[in-house]
Design a protein around this motif. Sequence first.
Motif, PDB file in Angstrom:
ATOM      1  N   VAL A   9       0.844  -1.203   0.000  1.00 22.43           N
ATOM      2  CA  VAL A   9       0.000   0.000   0.000  1.00 22.43           C
ATOM      3  C   VAL A   9       0.876   1.249   0.000  1.00 22.43           C
ATOM      4  N   LEU A  10       1.902   1.260   0.817  1.00 26.49           N
ATOM      5  CA  LEU A  10       2.806   2.408   0.869  1.00 26.49           C
ATOM      6  C   LEU A  10       3.489   2.644  -0.470  1.00 26.49           C
ATOM      7  N   LEU A  11       3.989   1.584  -1.087  1.00 28.56           N
ATOM      8  CA  LEU A  11       4.653   1.724  -2.380  1.00 28.56           C
ATOM      9  C   LEU A  11       3.673   2.142  -3.472  1.00 28.56           C
ATOM     10  N   ALA A  12       2.448   1.662  -3.411  1.00 29.15           N
ATOM     11  CA  ALA A  12       1.440   2.083  -4.388  1.00 29.15           C
ATOM     12  C   ALA A  12       1.141   3.570  -4.254  1.00 29.15           C
ATOM     13  N   ILE A  13       1.082   4.065  -3.040  1.00 31.98           N
ATOM     14  CA  ILE A  13       0.854   5.495  -2.818  1.00 31.98           C
ATOM     15  C   ILE A  13       2.036   6.305  -3.341  1.00 31.98           C
ATOM     16  N   VAL A  14       3.253   5.837  -3.086  1.00 29.39           N
ATOM     17  CA  VAL A  14       4.443   6.540  -3.578  1.00 29.39           C
ATOM     18  C   VAL A  14       4.453   6.590  -5.103  1.00 29.39           C
ATOM     19  N   VAL A  15       4.151   5.468  -5.743  1.00 30.42           N
ATOM     20  CA  VAL A  15       4.120   5.449  -7.211  1.00 30.42           C
ATOM     21  C   VAL A  15       3.027   6.367  -7.739  1.00 30.42           C
ATOM     22  N   PHE A  16       1.867   6.345  -7.114  1.00 29.18           N
ATOM     23  CA  PHE A  16       0.775   7.223  -7.530  1.00 29.18           C
ATOM     24  C   PHE A  16       1.193   8.690  -7.438  1.00 29.18           C
ATOM     25  N   LEU A  17       1.823   9.047  -6.325  1.00 28.39           N
ATOM     26  CA  LEU A  17       2.268  10.437  -6.163  1.00 28.39           C
ATOM     27  C   LEU A  17       3.354  10.800  -7.166  1.00 28.39           C
ATOM     28  N   LEU A  18       4.251   9.874  -7.457  1.00 28.07           N
ATOM     29  CA  LEU A  18       5.288  10.149  -8.450  1.00 28.07           C
ATOM     30  C   LEU A  18       4.692  10.326  -9.842  1.00 28.07           C
ATOM     31  N   VAL A  19       3.672   9.544 -10.160  1.00 30.43           N
ATOM     32  CA  VAL A  19       3.022   9.694 -11.460  1.00 30.43           C
ATOM     33  C   VAL A  19       2.331  11.050 -11.549  1.00 30.43           C
ATOM     34  N   LYS A  20       1.657  11.441 -10.486  1.00 32.81           N
ATOM     35  CA  LYS A  20       0.884  12.685 -10.504  1.00 32.81           C
ATOM     36  C   LYS A  20       1.747  13.938 -10.347  1.00 32.81           C
ATOM     37  N   LYS A  21       2.707  13.917  -9.445  1.00 31.61           N
ATOM     38  CA  LYS A  21       3.422  15.142  -9.077  1.00 31.61           C
ATOM     39  C   LYS A  21       4.798  15.294  -9.720  1.00 31.61           C
ATOM     40  N   SER A  22       5.516  14.199  -9.906  1.00 27.49           N
ATOM     41  CA  SER A  22       6.908  14.311 -10.334  1.00 27.49           C
ATOM     42  C   SER A  22       7.132  13.999 -11.804  1.00 27.49           C
ATOM     43  N   GLY A  23       6.083  13.789 -12.530  1.00 29.90           N
ATOM     44  CA  GLY A  23       6.232  13.554 -13.954  1.00 29.90           C
ATOM     45  C   GLY A  23       6.641  12.146 -14.328  1.00 29.90           C
ATOM     46  N   LEU A  24       6.534  11.211 -13.402  1.00 27.94           N
ATOM     47  CA  LEU A  24       6.799   9.824 -13.740  1.00 27.94           C
ATOM     48  C   LEU A  24       5.709   9.351 -14.683  1.00 27.94           C
ATOM     49  N   ALA A  26       3.379   6.676 -16.785  1.00 26.04           N
ATOM     50  CA  ALA A  26       2.763   5.394 -16.454  1.00 26.04           C
ATOM     51  C   ALA A  26       3.595   4.230 -16.998  1.00 26.04           C
ATOM     52  N   ALA A  27       4.232   4.423 -18.147  1.00 26.49           N
ATOM     53  CA  ALA A  27       5.076   3.361 -18.705  1.00 26.49           C
ATOM     54  C   ALA A  27       6.262   3.066 -17.786  1.00 26.49           C
ATOM     55  N   HIS A  28       6.828   4.100 -17.182  1.00 22.18           N
ATOM     56  CA  HIS A  28       7.936   3.893 -16.244  1.00 22.18           C
ATOM     57  C   HIS A  28       7.457   3.124 -15.012  1.00 22.18           C
ATOM     58  N   ALA A  29       6.291   3.484 -14.519  1.00 24.64           N
ATOM     59  CA  ALA A  29       5.735   2.782 -13.366  1.00 24.64           C
ATOM     60  C   ALA A  29       5.478   1.314 -13.707  1.00 24.64           C
ATOM     61  N   PHE A  30       5.012   1.054 -14.916  1.00 29.09           N
ATOM     62  CA  PHE A  30       4.756  -0.312 -15.358  1.00 29.09           C
ATOM     63  C   PHE A  30       6.049  -1.113 -15.429  1.00 29.09           C
ATOM     64  N   VAL A  31       7.107  -0.507 -15.933  1.00 27.61           N
ATOM     65  CA  VAL A  31       8.406  -1.182 -15.997  1.00 27.61           C
ATOM     66  C   VAL A  31       8.907  -1.489 -14.592  1.00 27.61           C
ATOM     67  N   CYS A  32       8.733  -0.561 -13.674  1.00 26.08           N
ATOM     68  CA  CYS A  32       9.135  -0.808 -12.283  1.00 26.08           C
ATOM     69  C   CYS A  32       8.334  -1.956 -11.681  1.00 26.08           C
ATOM     70  N   MET A  33       7.049  -2.025 -12.009  1.00 23.84           N
ATOM     71  CA  MET A  33       6.201  -3.101 -11.515  1.00 23.84           C
ATOM     72  C   MET A  33       6.677  -4.447 -12.071  1.00 23.84           C
ATOM     73  N   LEU A  34       6.994  -4.486 -13.359  1.00 25.84           N
ATOM     74  CA  LEU A  34       7.504  -5.720 -13.953  1.00 25.84           C
ATOM     75  C   LEU A  34       8.824  -6.136 -13.315  1.00 25.84           C
TER      76      LEU A  34
END
Length: 64
Positions: A9-24, A26-34
């Motif tokens: 849950v904590l990591l999902a929140i961090v990824v969500f915030l990085l996608v929304k605020k820091s310009g990460l 979604a493809a980068h988040a997907f690669v990190c998930m893989l």
Amino acid sequence: MALSISAVVLLAIVVFLLVKKSGLKAAHAFVCMLLGFYLASSSIAPTVKTLTTNVASMLGGIRL
């Protein structure tokens, strides 16, 4: 078991915030998930689990 759910849950929140605020993107988040899934099925998985468990217990033992 509760630790892994809390960490997810904590990591999902961090990824969500990085996608929304820091310009990460979604493809980068997907690669990190893989990477996480492949890492979990590799031979290094027990070491990573032990490390995260030890760090979590260390942080849990800190008294403020």
